[in-house]
Design a protein around this motif. Sequence first.
Motif, PDB file in Angstrom:
ATOM      1  N   ILE A 145      25.855  41.526  -5.840  1.00  0.00           N
ATOM      2  CA  ILE A 145      26.273  40.122  -5.891  1.00  0.00           C
ATOM      3  C   ILE A 145      27.101  39.848  -4.647  1.00  0.00           C
ATOM      4  O   ILE A 145      28.117  40.528  -4.398  1.00  0.00           O
ATOM      5  CB  ILE A 145      27.081  39.829  -7.168  1.00  0.00           C
ATOM      6  N   SER A 146      26.654  38.868  -3.883  1.00  0.00           N
ATOM      7  CA  SER A 146      27.389  38.550  -2.653  1.00  0.00           C
ATOM      8  C   SER A 146      28.588  37.685  -3.004  1.00  0.00           C
ATOM      9  O   SER A 146      28.592  36.994  -4.026  1.00  0.00           O
ATOM     10  CB  SER A 146      26.472  37.806  -1.694  1.00  0.00           C
ATOM     11  N   GLU A 147      29.591  37.785  -2.136  1.00  0.00           N
ATOM     12  CA  GLU A 147      30.792  37.020  -2.479  1.00  0.00           C
ATOM     13  C   GLU A 147      30.500  35.526  -2.352  1.00  0.00           C
ATOM     14  O   GLU A 147      29.708  35.113  -1.510  1.00  0.00           O
ATOM     15  CB  GLU A 147      31.969  37.442  -1.627  1.00  0.00           C
ATOM     16  N   PRO A 148      31.143  34.718  -3.216  1.00  0.00           N
ATOM     17  CA  PRO A 148      30.820  33.294  -3.234  1.00  0.00           C
ATOM     18  C   PRO A 148      31.078  32.635  -1.884  1.00  0.00           C
ATOM     19  O   PRO A 148      32.070  32.942  -1.225  1.00  0.00           O
ATOM     20  CB  PRO A 148      31.757  32.739  -4.285  1.00  0.00           C
ATOM     21  N   TYR A 159      25.453  34.704  -4.668  1.00  0.00           N
ATOM     22  CA  TYR A 159      24.047  35.101  -4.680  1.00  0.00           C
ATOM     23  C   TYR A 159      23.925  36.389  -5.483  1.00  0.00           C
ATOM     24  O   TYR A 159      24.610  37.357  -5.222  1.00  0.00           O
ATOM     25  CB  TYR A 159      23.561  35.392  -3.265  1.00  0.00           C
ATOM     26  N   VAL A 160      23.010  36.347  -6.446  1.00  0.00           N
ATOM     27  CA  VAL A 160      22.777  37.544  -7.260  1.00  0.00           C
ATOM     28  C   VAL A 160      21.427  38.133  -6.851  1.00  0.00           C
ATOM     29  O   VAL A 160      20.391  37.466  -6.954  1.00  0.00           O
ATOM     30  CB  VAL A 160      22.750  37.180  -8.765  1.00  0.00           C
ATOM     31  N   VAL A 200      40.497  33.790  -8.249  1.00  0.00           N
ATOM     32  CA  VAL A 200      40.463  34.310  -6.866  1.00  0.00           C
ATOM     33  C   VAL A 200      39.655  35.609  -6.867  1.00  0.00           C
ATOM     34  O   VAL A 200      39.524  36.257  -7.910  1.00  0.00           O
ATOM     35  CB  VAL A 200      41.883  34.601  -6.317  1.00  0.00           C
ATOM     36  N   ASP A 201      39.144  35.971  -5.732  1.00  0.00           N
ATOM     37  CA  ASP A 201      38.471  37.268  -5.690  1.00  0.00           C
ATOM     38  C   ASP A 201      39.442  38.310  -5.140  1.00  0.00           C
ATOM     39  O   ASP A 201      40.621  38.015  -4.915  1.00  0.00           O
ATOM     40  CB  ASP A 201      37.153  37.191  -4.915  1.00  0.00           C
ATOM     41  N   ASP A 202      38.948  39.534  -4.944  1.00  0.00           N
ATOM     42  CA  ASP A 202      39.861  40.609  -4.581  1.00  0.00           C
ATOM     43  C   ASP A 202      40.369  40.512  -3.135  1.00  0.00           C
ATOM     44  O   ASP A 202      41.171  41.318  -2.701  1.00  0.00           O
ATOM     45  CB  ASP A 202      39.219  41.981  -4.838  1.00  0.00           C
ATOM     46  N   LYS A 203      39.913  39.470  -2.428  1.00  0.00           N
ATOM     47  CA  LYS A 203      40.472  39.270  -1.078  1.00  0.00           C
ATOM     48  C   LYS A 203      41.384  38.064  -1.059  1.00  0.00           C
ATOM     49  O   LYS A 203      41.887  37.649  -0.007  1.00  0.00           O
ATOM     50  CB  LYS A 203      39.328  39.091  -0.075  1.00  0.00           C
ATOM     51  N   GLY A 204      41.547  37.461  -2.201  1.00  0.00           N
ATOM     52  CA  GLY A 204      42.455  36.320  -2.283  1.00  0.00           C
ATOM     53  C   GLY A 204      41.741  35.001  -2.073  1.00  0.00           C
ATOM     54  O   GLY A 204      42.377  33.951  -2.029  1.00  0.00           O
ATOM     55  N   TYR A 269      29.759  43.235 -11.889  1.00  0.00           N
ATOM     56  CA  TYR A 269      29.050  44.153 -10.991  1.00  0.00           C
ATOM     57  C   TYR A 269      29.973  44.559  -9.856  1.00  0.00           C
ATOM     58  O   TYR A 269      31.079  45.018 -10.094  1.00  0.00           O
ATOM     59  CB  TYR A 269      27.715  43.544 -10.521  1.00  0.00           C
ATOM     60  N   ASN A 270      29.569  44.302  -8.623  1.00  0.00           N
ATOM     61  CA  ASN A 270      30.409  44.729  -7.508  1.00  0.00           C
ATOM     62  C   ASN A 270      31.537  43.735  -7.217  1.00  0.00           C
ATOM     63  O   ASN A 270      32.392  43.975  -6.390  1.00  0.00           O
ATOM     64  CB  ASN A 270      29.555  44.921  -6.244  1.00  0.00           C
TER      65      ASN A 270
END
Length: 580
Positions: A145-148, A159-160, A200-204, A269-270
Motif C-alpha cells: 500500500i503506497s502512502e496516501p 494505492y493498494v 497521521v501516518d508514521d512520518k507525521g 499492511y505496510n
Amino acid sequence: MLNKKNRWSLVVFAVIVLLLVGSIFFFWMRANDEVRSIVEEQYQTQQLILTQYVSYSIGELLNERVLLLEVVAQKQQGVPDDLFRSEFETVYEVADIYYVLEFIDANGTVVSGYPVENVPLGFNLYSNNMTWAFEHVRDTGEVYISEPVNTMEGIFGAYVWVPVFENRQFRGSILGIVSDENIITQFETTSDSSNYVYIVDDKGMILYDQSGTYEKGTNYLDHIDQNDTDRLHVLEAQMGGMMGNGKYWQETTDGSEYVLVSYSPINWYNQRWSVGLTSPGDAVDDIILSVYVKLFTVAAVSVLFILFVSSQVYIILLNWNKTLEREVEKKTSELQESNESLTAANIKLKELDGLKNEFLSMVSHELKTPLTAMKTSSEFLLEDRCEPAVRNQLLALIVRNVDRQARLVDDLLDISRIESNRIKFNMEPVSLPEALDHSIENIRRLSESKGVVLRVDMPQSLPAVIADRDKLIQVFVNLLNNAVKFTQRGGAVTVLAQDSGDNIEVVVSDTGIGIDPSHVGHIFDKFYQIDSTSTRTAGGCGLGLAITKGLVEGMGGSIRVESKPGVGSKFILTLKKAQS
Ligand code: ADP
C-alpha cells in the motif's frame, strides 16, 4: 431577651457551628483538586477507549477491504477472461471505499477496471515512470500500500497493489485507489461538535483532519512550534505507533485553549497510521462544574442540616436550662417561704413562751391571792375570838375567794376542752331575749356596784338562734363582764340585737376605756391581757375572750371587735338564726 449566661452559651454554640461549617468547606476545597484530577483521568480513559475503538474499526475496515481484493486475485488462479470486471463491480459495491479498481497487466498497462469512467484504459506505468510499487509487488508477491497522496485522479488517497499470479507466473496487479473521504465518512458519527478526529501516518503526514485546520498531505511537524513539547511528545508517540493520552495548549483566535488528546495506532499492511481524538479541556470543566454543583448542594444541605439540628439541640438545652432555673427559683422561694414561716413560728413560740411564763406567774398570783385571804380569815376564825358579825364576814370572804378560784379553774378547763375539741355543744333554738336576761341578771350586781348603766335594745319579734343555751349565756356573761369591768363609773353598757338575713347580729358595746389598735388583733388570743401586770385593777387571766371566741365559733357563729381608746368598744357577734 437573653440573659448574660444565655448570650455566652449562644456565642459558644455559634463558634462550634462555625467551626463545623468551616471544616466542611475546608474539606470541600481540598477535595476540589482531587476531583479535578480524577474527573480528568476518567474522562481521558473514556476518550482513549473511544479512540481505540475508532482506530480498530478503521484498521479492520481497511484490512478487510484489501482482503477482498486478495481473494479476488487468488480465486481465479489467474486472470479471468473478462479481466476481473465482474469481480471489480461486486467488490466496488460491497467495499464502498474504492474510488476505482483496475487491473494492470504484466506489461504495466491498465487493461480493465470499474467504474469505467474512472479507469484510464491503456495507461502504461512504464511509459509514465510509475513502476516502483508495481515491480515491488511483482518481486515480493505481497500486497503493498503506497502512502496516501494527491493522486492524478484528483483525490487524496492510497494505492493498494495486489499482485496476481498464475502458476507462479506474474500476470499483473490489481490496483485499488482508496479515497480517504470514503473511509472517514463511515466514522464521522463517532465525534460530536467539540471532539475532532485526525489521522497521521508514521512520518507525521496529515491524512485526515476533521477540524479542517490542517491541509491533507502536509506534515503535522511543520505546523507545531518546536517549543511545544507537549504536542511534539504526542505526535512522536503517534508516529511510533503508540497508544495513550496527552494534553497541550493550542493557540486559537480567542487565545489559547487547553486540549485533551488520545491516540491509538492503525496497522494496515505496510502502512502505520495513528488516530488522534481531541476534545477541549472545557469538556472536563463542564463535568467538574456539574460535580461541584452536586458537591456544593451536598455541602449546603449538610450545613443546613447541621444548623437545623444544632439549633434544635440549642433550643432544647435552652428550654431545659430555663426549666431548671425556674425549678431552682421555685424551690428557692419555697425554701425562703418555709424559712420565713419557720422564723415566724419561732417568734410565735418565743412569744408563747413569754406568754406562758406571764400566764404561770399570773395564775400563781390569781391562785395565791385568794388563798392568802382565805388563810388569814381561817386563822382568825380558829382563834375563836371573833364577834359573830365579823365571823360571818370572814366566812363570806372565804366563800368569795373559793368562787374566784373555782372560776379560774373552770376557765382553764374550758379553754383546754375547746382546744382539744372535747367540748360538746347541745345545739337547740334559743330565745335571745331570754338568754340575755339571764346573763344580765348574772352581772347586774357588778354593774350596780360599779355604777354602770346596762341597756338592752332588741325587737320583741326577734327570731330564736341555734345555740347551746348555757354556753351562749357564758359568752354574754363574759362580754358583759368585760364591758362593765373596763367601763368607768357613770358609763353605760348596751346590748343591741337585730335580724340580718340568715343570722342574728348581737352587739355588746360600752363607753369604757377602749382598746389601743396595736392590741385589737390579739385580744382573742389565749392568756392575752393588755395590762398583764400584777398591779392591774381588773381581775381575770386573759382567757375570757379566747373562750368566748371558741364557744361562738363552735356554735357556728363569729365574733369581731371595733374599738377606740377612750371612747369605748363594740363586740359584734353573729349567730345562726333558727329555722322558723
Ligand atoms: P380577762 O379575763 O383577763 O379580762 P379577757 O380575755 O376577757 O381576759 O380579755 C382580754 C383583755 O382584753 C383584757 O385584759 C382587756 O385588756 C381587754 N378587754 C376585754 N374587753 C374589753 C372591753 N370591753 N374594753 C376594754 N378592754 C377590754
